[in-house]
Every structure is written in structure tokens, then in C-alpha cells.
Design an enzyme around this catalytic site. Structure first.
Site, short mmCIF file in Angstrom:
data_model
loop_
_atom_site.label_atom_id
_atom_site.label_comp_id
_atom_site.label_asym_id
_atom_site.label_seq_id
_atom_site.Cartn_x
_atom_site.Cartn_y
_atom_site.Cartn_z
CG HIS A 169 -35.51 35.78 -31.31
ND1 HIS A 169 -34.38 35.91 -31.73
CD2 HIS A 169 -36.06 35.04 -32.11
CE1 HIS A 169 -34.13 35.42 -33.03
NE2 HIS A 169 -35.45 34.80 -33.20
CD GLU A 170 -39.56 33.30 -31.86
OE1 GLU A 170 -40.32 33.37 -32.65
OE2 GLU A 170 -38.46 32.42 -31.81
CG HIS A 179 -33.27 35.24 -37.72
ND1 HIS A 179 -33.30 33.83 -38.10
CD2 HIS A 179 -34.05 35.31 -36.39
CE1 HIS A 179 -34.03 33.42 -37.29
NE2 HIS A 179 -34.59 34.15 -36.26
ZN LIG Z 1 -35.97 34.09 -34.96
#
Ligand SMILES: [Zn+2]
Ligand SMILES: [Zn+2]
Length: 427
Positions: A169-170, A179
Site C-alpha cells: 500500500h505505502e 487512496h
Molecule cells: Zn494510504
């Protein structure tokens, strides 16, 4: 006519609705990352509007990115962290035209990965998790660094699967993804089910920026030993040797993390062995000699102050419309400052003679009316500063002539002064 079965049916229906709401709420919550990624907002706020519009294409302008894991959590074998990070990068690399190589040279890499507490530093500049419960956070391109919250990684019951999910995710943020509102995306703002790679819509999103994977990926073998860059030592011409410098104008850590001493028209890179005098104009074109003070902010832009003006460089390039008047870009600051020191909580201190100002970057009126104050407030502080800096480890130093002192978070001098030539110039 009243029939008991319809009552039961109605009750069952209501119960189902309630259950669905409860379940729905639980799904919506998940485990939020609380990781609103950093935009490369500038110290003087000049670029904030542009990035707030989200129209700016946040992307890396190269396809081979280097990374380094600058520290490891105590409770987990380093190899496991390293292979998880590798896995997370590979998962993105498989689907788009980006390659990631682990490099031992932490100061030079594109993406630094670290395990940090709530208040920490990024390349010498204060950085905070927006909340204590933030799992991790990342900087958008072309900053890219990723910090994991040590409160979760790895204390308590956090699993390696959760770490891998967070890493994928990062890295998505590091590569320029925002997002997603879709729960099927790895870029959804909360962890629902744990995933180890980008999902179909993430693949689409990343390919829209960097293209569909083509060609063979180069080896992603990590170098095992520290590879220091070979430094080409150029013989100085009719310039002062670093060790015989009697004075200097300022000391600044550049966008690569190199400590540079500026003196008149020359600078010395302290990360080199026996650094020669190099021309300032070759590294920072159009920068005048004899600057007053300088700093590199977390956007990796370097600011130089001289007289009533300041210059802003994106790496080695002077940004458009600079120099600008200091009292325009930094309302409330004086001209001809001596030194500038970034503070832990955001903002920075500006020193001039025996006075100081605090500039709070988060406020509309960044300098309060009660400034300047006297540096007498700081125990052990020298009369006049030449430079101040925060190291990559977060240590804070002030310089006055050929003496230097370390200061604590309250700017009190820690211990007696040291010798700049011996400890910094390596003479
Ligand atoms: Zn995030
Ligand atoms: Zn951080």
C-alpha cells in the site's frame, strides 16, 4: 388479517437489515492506515496550491528506483523484513515499467524505508505520523520515502502478512497513487482482507502512469556489501584547502544528504574524502557567493538566504521566479540572517546576532508578535551563529566560527563546544 408468520418474517427481515448494517459498518472501518501521504509541499508554501488541486501528475521521471532499509525493528529477523519489502516492490514491478534495486548507500537512494516512532526525522528533517495510530506513511514522488510506525511494526500482535499488505500500500503512494474509494483496491484507506500485491484496479492505475510491463526485468539481487560511491577528486585550483579555511558562510545538507560547507564562491562536500573546493555556481547555478544561511526542507528543496532575498533550488535547478524577497516568502523574518535550524515539531528557528525568531509553517501568521527573542534564553548558546543543521539521525548542531555545539530539543547547548576542523572537516 393478522398472521403470526408475517410478524416473524418481518422480524427476520429487520434482523437481517440490522445485521447487514452492523456488518457494513465493520467492513467500512477495517483498520485505517491514517497515512495521508505527504505532498512535496514547499517550505515557503509556494507550490501548495498546485498539489492541493491534485492535478499535478505525481510520478517518478525515471524507471529504475533505488531503495534502502535504513533501520530494522528489534523483534523480527532483518532478513524477513528485507524479503517482505523485496516482495512488495516486486509485486509492483511485475505489472508496470518500474524496477527497484536495493542499494547500500542510504543517503543516495530514491526511497528510504525506516521504522520510526510518532515523532521522527526524514533525511534530517522533522517528520511526524499524523496520528499515534498511523500504521505507516509515505511521500509522493519524487520524494518517496516510507516510514513504518514501530508501535505496530513489530510490537504486539502485528503479523508479517499485515506488514506486507501495508508495504504494498505505502509503495503505491511512493509511486504516486492516491487512496481509492474501492474496497477491492490495495489503495483503499483501510486494511480489510490482507493482500500481498496490487489488485486489478491498482494495476490499471499504475499502468496509466508508468505503462504496461514490457521487456525483461533486470536482476533485482541486492548488493551484499556497502558500495561507497567512487569519488572523483578534482584538484583544487588556486583555492583554499578545507583545512586551512579560517571562516565559512554556512553549512547545509543538500538534497542528497551531503553536508556542504559554503565559503565565498566555493563549497566543500564533507561526504567526500579530502573534499576539494568546488564552484558553487556549478552545483547551484545563479547562486551568488557569500550566502547567509541555507536549509534543505523535507520536500528536498534547498533554500539559500542572502541579504533580503532567498533562492530556492529543486535539486540543482533554481526554480522560476527566484530569488524572491525574504519578507514576501517568509512573512515576519528579518533580512541578513545568520543561520536557520529546523525544529522538531515543524517550523524553524532563524538566528540573527543574539536574537531569534520562530517561523511556524502551519500558521497563516507564521511569526508571532513577540519575536525576536534573545538567544540568552538558551543556556550555553554562542553569541553569533554561522550555521545550524539537523543530521540524518536527527541530531541538531549549531556552528560559530570553528567551534560547534550540539543542542537538545529546547535548543540548550549539550556539553562543551567541539572543534569544527577536527570533527567535521576531518583535518
Ligand atoms: Zn494510504
Ligand atoms: Zn515520516
Amino acid at each position: 388479517m393478522f398472521r403470526p408468520t408475517s410478524v416473524v418474517l418481518a422480524l427476520v427481515f429487520i434482523l437481517q437489515v440490522v445485521l447487514q448494517i452492523v456488518r457494513g459498518a465493520a467492513i467500512l472501518e477495517g483498520r485505517p492506515y491514517h497515512d495521508e501521504p505527504y505532498y512535496p509541499t514547499d517550505l515557503d508554501g509556494a507550490n501548495s496550491t498546485k498539489y492541493n488541486e491534485l492535478s499535478a501528475g505525481l510520478k517518478w521521471n525515471k524507471s529504475l528506483l533505488t531503495y534502502n532499509i535504513i533501520n530494522y525493528p528489534v523483534a523480527v529477523p532483518a532478513d524477513l523484513i528485507r524479503s517482505s519489502i523485496r516482495h512488495a516492490f516486486d509485486a509492483w514491478s511485475e505489472v508496470t515499467n518500474l524496477d527497484f534495486v536495493e542499494s547500500a548507500n542510504a543517503a543516495q537512494v530514491d526511497i528510504q524505508i525506516g521504522f520510526e516512532g510518532v515523532n521522527h526525522y526524514r533525511r534530517g528533517v522533522p517528520c511526524q505520523f499524523s496520528q499515534e495510530i498511523t500504521l505507516a506513511h509515505a511521500f509522493f514522488p519524487e520524494a518517496g520515502d516510507i516510514h513504518f510506525n514501530t508501535k505496530y511494526f513489530f510490537t504486539g500482535d502485528t503479523s508479517i502478512e499485515q506488514f506486507l499488505n501495508t508495504a504494498v500500500h505505502e509503495i503505491g503512494h511512493s509511486l504516486g497513487l492516491f487512496h481509492s474509494s474501492s474496497r477491492d483496491s490495495i489503495m483503499y484507506g483501510a486494511q480489510l482482507e490482507l493482500r500481498s500485491k496490487p489488485q486489478p484496479e491498482d494495476i490499471q492505475a499504475i499502468q496509466a502512469i508508468y505503462g504496461v510491463r514490457s521487456g525483461i526485468r533486470p536482476t533485482t539481487q541486492a548488493p551484499t556489501s556497502a558500495t561507497r560511491p567512487t569519488v572523483k577528486v578534482i584538484k583544487p585550483r588556486t583555492t583554499t584547502n578545507l583545512c586551512s579555511l579560517e571562516s565559512y558562510d554556512t553549512i547545509v545538507i543538500d538534497h542528497r544528504g551531503h553536508i556542504c560547507v559554503l565559503a565565498d564562491r566555493f563549497y566543500y562536500n564533507l561526504n567526500e574524502t579530502n573534499p576539494p573546493a568546488r564552484k558553487i555556481s556549478a552545483k547551484w547555478p545563479k547562486l551568488p557567493p557569500k550566502v547567509d544561511a541555507a536549509v534543505t526542507y523535507r520536500d528536498q528543496k534547498t533554500y539559500f538566504f542572502k541579504g533580503a532575498q532567498y533562492w530556492k533550488y529543486d535539486k540543482r535547478q533554481l526554480e522560476e521566479r527566484y530569488p524572491r524577497p525574504t519578507d514576501v516568502g517568509f512573512l515576519g523574518l528579518p533580512s541578513s540572517i545568520d543561520a536557520l535550524l529546523l525544529s522538531k515539531g515543524g517550523g524553524f528557528l532563524v538566528f540573527k546576532d543574539q536574537q531569534y525568531w520562530f517561523y511556524d509553517t502551519r500558521k497563516a501568521k507564521p511569526v508571532e508578535w513577540y519575536y525576536p527573542k534573545s538567544t540568552d534564553e538558551f543556556a550555553g548558546f554562542p553569541k553569533r551563529l554561522d550555521a545550524a543543521l539537523v543530521t540524518a539521525e536527527g541530531r541538531r548542531f549549531i556552528f560559530s566560527g570553528l567551534r560547534y555545539w550540539e543542542v537538545d530539543d529546547n535548543n540548550y547547548v549539550i556539553g562543551r563546544g567541539g572543534d569544527v576542523r577536527r570533527d567535521w572537516f576531518n583535518c
